[in-house]
Design a protein around this motif. Sequence first.
Motif, mmCIF file in Angstrom:
data_model
loop_
_atom_site.group_PDB
_atom_site.id
_atom_site.type_symbol
_atom_site.label_atom_id
_atom_site.label_comp_id
_atom_site.label_asym_id
_atom_site.label_seq_id
_atom_site.Cartn_x
_atom_site.Cartn_y
_atom_site.Cartn_z
ATOM 1 N N ALA A 180 -1.217 6.918 -6.176
ATOM 2 C CA ALA A 180 -0.509 6.012 -5.263
ATOM 3 C C ALA A 180 0.235 4.898 -5.968
ATOM 4 O O ALA A 180 1.143 4.293 -5.380
ATOM 5 C CB ALA A 180 -1.504 5.406 -4.274
ATOM 6 N N ALA A 181 -0.109 4.596 -7.219
ATOM 7 C CA ALA A 181 0.454 3.408 -7.880
ATOM 8 C C ALA A 181 1.976 3.448 -7.939
ATOM 9 O O ALA A 181 2.653 2.457 -7.650
ATOM 10 C CB ALA A 181 -0.132 3.269 -9.283
ATOM 11 N N SER A 182 2.534 4.605 -8.311
ATOM 12 C CA SER A 182 3.997 4.685 -8.426
ATOM 13 C C SER A 182 4.658 4.603 -7.056
ATOM 14 O O SER A 182 5.802 4.130 -6.933
ATOM 15 C CB SER A 182 4.397 5.976 -9.145
ATOM 16 N N VAL A 183 3.968 5.055 -6.019
ATOM 17 C CA VAL A 183 4.507 4.963 -4.665
ATOM 18 C C VAL A 183 4.505 3.510 -4.198
ATOM 19 O O VAL A 183 5.461 3.047 -3.557
ATOM 20 C CB VAL A 183 3.721 5.871 -3.707
ATOM 21 N N VAL A 184 3.442 2.783 -4.512
ATOM 22 C CA VAL A 184 3.397 1.352 -4.204
ATOM 23 C C VAL A 184 4.564 0.636 -4.893
ATOM 24 O O VAL A 184 5.257 -0.192 -4.275
ATOM 25 C CB VAL A 184 2.044 0.750 -4.647
ATOM 26 N N GLU A 185 4.784 0.965 -6.153
ATOM 27 C CA GLU A 185 5.891 0.353 -6.887
ATOM 28 C C GLU A 185 7.224 0.658 -6.213
ATOM 29 O O GLU A 185 8.078 -0.224 -6.045
ATOM 30 C CB GLU A 185 5.886 0.862 -8.326
ATOM 31 N N ALA A 186 7.425 1.920 -5.795
ATOM 32 C CA ALA A 186 8.685 2.310 -5.163
ATOM 33 C C ALA A 186 8.853 1.645 -3.803
ATOM 34 O O ALA A 186 9.966 1.244 -3.430
ATOM 35 C CB ALA A 186 8.745 3.829 -5.026
ATOM 36 N N GLY A 204 -7.554 -0.259 -2.369
ATOM 37 C CA GLY A 204 -6.894 0.386 -3.503
ATOM 38 C C GLY A 204 -7.480 -0.126 -4.804
ATOM 39 O O GLY A 204 -8.285 -1.061 -4.815
ATOM 40 N N GLY A 205 -7.046 0.499 -5.889
ATOM 41 C CA GLY A 205 -7.608 0.185 -7.185
ATOM 42 C C GLY A 205 -6.696 -0.649 -8.062
ATOM 43 O O GLY A 205 -5.636 -1.120 -7.622
ATOM 44 N N PRO A 206 -7.061 -0.817 -9.315
ATOM 45 C CA PRO A 206 -6.325 -1.716 -10.210
ATOM 46 C C PRO A 206 -4.886 -1.281 -10.485
ATOM 47 O O PRO A 206 -4.020 -2.136 -10.668
ATOM 48 C CB PRO A 206 -7.169 -1.708 -11.498
ATOM 49 N N LYS A 207 -4.613 0.011 -10.509
ATOM 50 C CA LYS A 207 -3.243 0.465 -10.769
ATOM 51 C C LYS A 207 -2.331 0.121 -9.598
ATOM 52 O O LYS A 207 -1.183 -0.286 -9.800
ATOM 53 C CB LYS A 207 -3.227 1.964 -11.077
ATOM 54 N N MET A 208 -2.820 0.262 -8.383
ATOM 55 C CA MET A 208 -2.046 -0.157 -7.217
ATOM 56 C C MET A 208 -1.877 -1.669 -7.207
ATOM 57 O O MET A 208 -0.783 -2.188 -6.932
ATOM 58 C CB MET A 208 -2.734 0.323 -5.935
ATOM 59 N N GLN A 209 -2.957 -2.392 -7.521
ATOM 60 C CA GLN A 209 -2.890 -3.850 -7.512
ATOM 61 C C GLN A 209 -1.915 -4.378 -8.566
ATOM 62 O O GLN A 209 -1.292 -5.427 -8.374
ATOM 63 C CB GLN A 209 -4.287 -4.425 -7.733
ATOM 64 N N ALA A 210 -1.771 -3.656 -9.666
ATOM 65 C CA ALA A 210 -0.829 -4.068 -10.708
ATOM 66 C C ALA A 210 0.603 -4.072 -10.198
ATOM 67 O O ALA A 210 1.479 -4.740 -10.773
ATOM 68 C CB ALA A 210 -0.953 -3.155 -11.923
ATOM 69 N N HIS A 211 0.862 -3.341 -9.111
ATOM 70 C CA HIS A 211 2.204 -3.302 -8.516
ATOM 71 C C HIS A 211 2.279 -4.116 -7.229
ATOM 72 O O HIS A 211 3.175 -3.904 -6.400
ATOM 73 C CB HIS A 211 2.625 -1.854 -8.259
ATOM 74 N N GLY A 212 1.351 -5.046 -7.053
ATOM 75 C CA GLY A 212 1.436 -5.983 -5.942
ATOM 76 C C GLY A 212 0.649 -5.612 -4.708
ATOM 77 O O GLY A 212 0.793 -6.257 -3.663
#
Length: 381
Positions: free
Chosen positions: A19-25, A39-47
């Motif tokens: 999901a992280a790249s989708v959150v970023e997009a 969500g986890g740390p990779k999602m949180q890294a994108h806000g």
Amino acid sequence: MARPSIGMVAGEPSGDLLAASVVEALHARAPQFALTGIGGPKMQAHGFEAWYPMQKLAVNGYADVLMHLPELLQIRRAVRERWLAERPAAFVGVDAPDFNFSLEHALRAGGIPTVHFIGPSLWAWRGERINKIREAVSRILVVFPFEEQIYRDAGVPVTYVGHPLARTIAHTPDRAAARARLGAASGARVLALMPGSRAGEVRHLAPRFLAAAKLLQIRDPALELWAPMANAEREREFLAHASAVGGLKNLHTIVGGSHDILAACDAVLVASGTATLEAALFKRPMVISYVLPRLSWWIMRRQAYLPWVGLPNILCRDTLVPELLQDDATPRALADAAWKALTDEAGARRLEARFGALHDDLVRDTPALASQAILEVAGHG
């Protein structure tokens, strides 16, 4: 006026990664939306704003679910009531079907559009689920090309978005560079140990993987063992199992770092799940294993449709890599299969070709396609 939002739930590290790249997009396409939920740390890294730690949902097998059921139900009730009150433009459930489908059903019944990202493997087991999916989701996003027709035939709005890992993993991994980053010996055999990200998986698989590794080091004393861990808690549990096995040499653990380890290794001992697809995209020979509590195993065996559990075998419709499950997952059997994976050079070349073709099939601009579909469902496409 409150900021408009899109709710999301990802329940384990694989969902966080996907999901992280989708959150970023989504943030790039529609920065006006807050993205909130679990969500986890990779999602949180994108806000992404996490209301609960993702680990709360990371349970495996019916026995573990029953043990944690009161807390899981409380969390689901809390997020459901909060979203029904706050009225997000859409809700996105990322994998975690047992948690998310009931949540999606309630939210959609309450007038909130719902998207499920990554269709459950109902083509492998529990095919009756498709009727519940039709009621629960406004649209489903699938990551394997053959899934699109299954959902379309069942009357479920569907979009094939490709698999996000196929874009992020290089088609030709650089083993030497990865070994240099890790500090692994350039000439040694390297075995990756990936017993899963959930506590139950580590509890059932780590002792077997480590005992198998000890047997392998009798054959090759210079064999290096590298194990990526989902978090510090899993690392502590894994190292406790390693201490109990005793006598292991050249054992290295890293929190995160799975892609460097997969790029660096010669073969993988891996728990069935998303990590098997990652190993295939890195073109690595592997041995797939899984062990469940007896009750969970009995139920799943009765519901299985396919002769395989590992994604590489399922997607290629062939027994390309061995699967050692439940009672067959003995240290000796795992060691023998892993030794072949480490030493069969001709077999490794054949796998590289098959996995390369699979990689090509799965490459799409997943973040763009998924974020566009989510925004369409949210009325902002």
